[in-house]
Scaffold this motif. Structure first.
Motif, PDB file in Angstrom:
ATOM      1  N   ASN A 193       0.809  -0.989   0.102  1.00  0.00           N
ATOM      2  CA  ASN A 193       0.000   0.108   0.041  1.00  0.00           C
ATOM      3  C   ASN A 193       0.805   1.394  -0.090  1.00  0.00           C
ATOM      4  N   PRO A 194       0.102   2.465  -0.367  1.00  0.00           N
ATOM      5  CA  PRO A 194       1.085   3.697  -0.349  1.00  0.00           C
ATOM      6  C   PRO A 194       1.723   3.977   0.865  1.00  0.00           C
ATOM      7  N   ARG A 195       1.452   3.515   2.075  1.00  0.00           N
ATOM      8  CA  ARG A 195       2.284   3.837   3.298  1.00  0.00           C
ATOM      9  C   ARG A 195       3.462   2.819   3.626  1.00  0.00           C
ATOM     10  N   GLY A 196       3.619   2.009   2.530  1.00  0.00           N
ATOM     11  CA  GLY A 196       4.857   1.151   2.669  1.00  0.00           C
ATOM     12  C   GLY A 196       4.597  -0.343   3.364  1.00  0.00           C
ATOM     13  N   PHE A 197       3.424  -0.641   3.748  1.00  0.00           N
ATOM     14  CA  PHE A 197       3.149  -2.015   4.239  1.00  0.00           C
ATOM     15  C   PHE A 197       2.892  -2.917   2.982  1.00  0.00           C
ATOM     16  N   GLU A 198       3.649  -4.100   3.215  1.00  0.00           N
ATOM     17  CA  GLU A 198       3.751  -4.989   2.376  1.00  0.00           C
ATOM     18  C   GLU A 198       3.657  -6.424   3.016  1.00  0.00           C
ATOM     19  N   ALA A 199       2.704  -7.312   2.270  1.00  0.00           N
ATOM     20  CA  ALA A 199       2.469  -8.701   2.481  1.00  0.00           C
ATOM     21  C   ALA A 199       2.632  -9.530   1.188  1.00  0.00           C
ATOM     22  N   SER A 200       3.413 -10.363   1.248  1.00  0.00           N
ATOM     23  CA  SER A 200       3.738 -11.188   0.113  1.00  0.00           C
ATOM     24  C   SER A 200       3.729 -12.562   0.320  1.00  0.00           C
ATOM     25  N   ALA A 201       3.488 -13.458  -0.718  1.00  0.00           N
ATOM     26  CA  ALA A 201       3.721 -14.837  -0.569  1.00  0.00           C
ATOM     27  C   ALA A 201       3.917 -15.531  -2.149  1.00  0.00           C
ATOM     28  N   LYS A 202       4.538 -16.523  -1.838  1.00  0.00           N
ATOM     29  CA  LYS A 202       4.876 -17.169  -3.169  1.00  0.00           C
ATOM     30  C   LYS A 202       4.714 -18.742  -2.811  1.00  0.00           C
ATOM     31  N   LEU A 203       3.431 -19.254  -3.710  1.00  0.00           N
ATOM     32  CA  LEU A 203       2.753 -20.646  -3.321  1.00  0.00           C
ATOM     33  C   LEU A 203       3.267 -21.486  -4.311  1.00  0.00           C
ATOM     34  N   MET A 204       3.325 -22.729  -4.027  1.00  0.00           N
ATOM     35  CA  MET A 204       3.976 -23.531  -5.110  1.00  0.00           C
ATOM     36  C   MET A 204       3.644 -25.167  -4.818  1.00  0.00           C
ATOM     37  N   TYR A 205       3.543 -25.816  -5.752  1.00  0.00           N
ATOM     38  CA  TYR A 205       3.179 -27.156  -5.794  1.00  0.00           C
ATOM     39  C   TYR A 205       3.944 -28.219  -6.442  1.00  0.00           C
ATOM     40  N   ASN A 206       4.887 -28.939  -5.724  1.00  0.00           N
ATOM     41  CA  ASN A 206       5.707 -29.562  -6.484  1.00  0.00           C
ATOM     42  C   ASN A 206       5.624 -30.974  -6.894  1.00  0.00           C
ATOM     43  N   ILE A 207       5.394 -31.480  -8.097  1.00  0.00           N
ATOM     44  CA  ILE A 207       5.199 -32.590  -8.424  1.00  0.00           C
ATOM     45  C   ILE A 207       6.244 -33.418  -9.078  1.00  0.00           C
ATOM     46  N   LYS A 208       6.785 -34.601  -8.276  1.00  0.00           N
ATOM     47  CA  LYS A 208       8.033 -35.178  -8.499  1.00  0.00           C
ATOM     48  C   LYS A 208       7.959 -36.348  -9.156  1.00  0.00           C
ATOM     49  N   ARG A 209       8.707 -36.658 -10.383  1.00  0.00           N
ATOM     50  CA  ARG A 209       8.758 -37.730 -10.906  1.00  0.00           C
ATOM     51  C   ARG A 209       9.761 -38.830 -10.260  1.00  0.00           C
ATOM     52  N   ARG A 210       9.791 -39.942 -10.946  1.00  0.00           N
ATOM     53  CA  ARG A 210      10.550 -41.223 -10.216  1.00  0.00           C
ATOM     54  C   ARG A 210      11.834 -41.135 -10.605  1.00  0.00           C
ATOM     55  N   ASN A 211      12.833 -41.423  -9.728  1.00  0.00           N
ATOM     56  CA  ASN A 211      14.322 -41.462  -9.762  1.00  0.00           C
ATOM     57  C   ASN A 211      14.428 -42.994 -10.362  1.00  0.00           C
ATOM     58  N   ASN A 212      14.960 -42.734 -11.759  1.00  0.00           N
ATOM     59  CA  ASN A 212      14.849 -44.324 -12.508  1.00  0.00           C
ATOM     60  C   ASN A 212      16.013 -45.091 -11.822  1.00  0.00           C
ATOM     61  N   ASP A 213      17.082 -44.628 -11.440  1.00  0.00           N
ATOM     62  CA  ASP A 213      18.219 -45.399 -10.922  1.00  0.00           C
ATOM     63  C   ASP A 213      17.868 -46.089  -9.510  1.00  0.00           C
ATOM     64  N   THR A 214      16.819 -45.535  -8.905  1.00  0.00           N
ATOM     65  CA  THR A 214      16.797 -46.225  -7.501  1.00  0.00           C
ATOM     66  C   THR A 214      15.138 -46.656  -7.461  1.00  0.00           C
ATOM     67  N   ASP A 215      14.336 -46.167  -8.362  1.00  0.00           N
ATOM     68  CA  ASP A 215      12.807 -46.689  -8.386  1.00  0.00           C
ATOM     69  C   ASP A 215      12.189 -45.997  -7.267  1.00  0.00           C
ATOM     70  N   TYR A 216      12.663 -45.040  -6.833  1.00  0.00           N
ATOM     71  CA  TYR A 216      12.162 -44.157  -5.780  1.00  0.00           C
ATOM     72  C   TYR A 216      11.351 -42.917  -6.003  1.00  0.00           C
ATOM     73  N   GLU A 217      10.223 -42.822  -5.565  1.00  0.00           N
ATOM     74  CA  GLU A 217       9.500 -41.693  -6.136  1.00  0.00           C
ATOM     75  C   GLU A 217       9.121 -40.793  -4.712  1.00  0.00           C
ATOM     76  N   SER A 218       9.587 -39.709  -4.540  1.00  0.00           N
ATOM     77  CA  SER A 218       9.348 -38.944  -3.348  1.00  0.00           C
ATOM     78  C   SER A 218       7.709 -38.350  -3.422  1.00  0.00           C
ATOM     79  N   GLY A 219       7.163 -38.217  -2.419  1.00  0.00           N
ATOM     80  CA  GLY A 219       6.012 -37.504  -2.401  1.00  0.00           C
ATOM     81  C   GLY A 219       5.916 -36.040  -2.845  1.00  0.00           C
ATOM     82  N   ASN A 220       4.695 -35.681  -3.418  1.00  0.00           N
ATOM     83  CA  ASN A 220       4.564 -34.315  -3.816  1.00  0.00           C
ATOM     84  C   ASN A 220       4.462 -33.397  -2.633  1.00  0.00           C
ATOM     85  N   GLU A 221       4.716 -32.160  -2.858  1.00  0.00           N
ATOM     86  CA  GLU A 221       4.681 -31.163  -1.722  1.00  0.00           C
ATOM     87  C   GLU A 221       4.120 -29.826  -2.014  1.00  0.00           C
ATOM     88  N   PHE A 222       3.341 -29.195  -1.103  1.00  0.00           N
ATOM     89  CA  PHE A 222       2.896 -28.013  -1.080  1.00  0.00           C
ATOM     90  C   PHE A 222       4.136 -27.118  -0.352  1.00  0.00           C
TER      91      PHE A 222
END
Length: 308
Positions: A193-222
């Motif tokens: 706002n014009p008085r200089g107050f700030e509120a910010s956020a960056k929201l992400m959802y990570n969708i992981k693929r499988r590690n083919n060398d270990t056949d390990y697939e980590s869970g997705n994360e917010f």
């Protein structure tokens, strides 16, 4: 004396068996140059964005350098510290952003890429392992940002993480990259706002693929970065941090790993910014807490932003 020695031997055997189960999990953890997570790395450096996280700059070319240090010890499913298992890392990530004159859905179209490097040291009861190398490169060919006068700014994108980082199947300390692809939808919002107050956020959802060398697939994360702050002339001050919650179980060979190994962490700390002649200098410290199935510690960032 004999009873005490027998008890100690039994305790040592329990610790050895626990480490046999834990170390494969820790091995995957060291793939991240920026946040050393649990079974699979955080390819995104949690806490990297704070001031004006949802606002694209004006059209032009920009360079951002993220220099940081992380140190922490491992926490189990109950959030308890695992004795003798810790990590520290020094990292540097170089980011290029191009904001074009082209409009998409009324917003500015931009692209960006991030190239990270890290030096990390893993400490276990078996010794210390260390490595330096390239991490996983991030690209995003479609970022769109809107500015809604006088106070609101929004941005959306789809980050793509490439398995370009140094990785070893047999040595956890040699793992700088994750060795798998992932996709990450991103939404950023900033209120200033014009008085200089700030509120910010960056929201992400990570969708992981499988590690083919270990056949390990980590869970997705917010996960999200956040900041609440105040601008005063060329200075800005605030409280900043991040939150991460794993939303699906880890799987290996198609089967759930343990109880799912779901990780979580919340971090907070001070942030300060100084602007001068088109350049920004930002310093943050984040203290992690409420951690499960991850390393918990402290992270320091020094961020430099300039147009060119």
């Amino acid at each position: 004396m004999g009873t005490r020695q027998q008890s100690n031997d039994q305790g040592d055997e329990v610790m050895r068996n626990a480490l046999k189960l834990l170390l494969p999990v820790l091995a995957a953890a060291l793939a991240s140059p920026l946040t050393l997570a649990k079974e699979g790395p955080d390819q995104y450096p949690n806490g990297a964005e704070n001031f004006m996280a949802g606002a694209l700059p004006p059209p032009g070319h920009y360079f951002i350098n993220y220099l940081g240090y992380y140190s922490g010890d491992y926490r189990d499913t109950q959030g308890d510290r695992v004795r003798g298992v810790s990590v520290n890392a020094t990292f540097d990530a170089l980011r290029y952003i191009y904001v074009s004159q082209k409009k998409i859905l009324g917003g500015d179209w931009a692209v960006h890429a991030i190239v990270p490097f890290a030096y990390q040291r893993l400490h276990t009861p078996g010794g210390v392992d260390s490595s330096f190398g390239l991490g996983d490169i991030t690209i995003d060919p479609l970022v769109i940002g809107w500015h809604l006068p006088p106070d609101w700014h929004f941005a959306v994108g789809l980050d793509i993480y490439l398995p370009t980082g140094k990785w070893s199947r047999t040595r956890a300390g040699e793992r700088i990259g994750a060795n798998y692809y992932s996709l990450e939808p991103v939404v950023g919002v900033t209120y200033l706002n014009p008085r200089g107050f700030e509120a910010s956020a960056k929201l992400m959802y990570n969708i992981k693929r499988r590690n083919n060398d270990t056949d390990y697939e980590s869970g997705n994360e917010f996960h999200m970065d956040y900041l609440v702050g105040q601008h005063v002339g060329p200075w800005a001050f605030g409280l900043a941090g991040y939150y991460l919650k794993q939303t699906s179980d880890d799987r290996q060979n198609g089967q759930q790993v343990g109880d799912g190994n779901r990780g979580q962490v919340f971090a907070y700390g001070p942030a300060i910014r100084y602007q001068h002649r088109g350049m920004s200098f930002i310093a943050t410290w984040n203290h992690e807490t409420s951690t499960e199935n991850r390393f918990q510690g402290n992270k320091f960032f020094f961020k430099f932003v300039t147009a060119f």
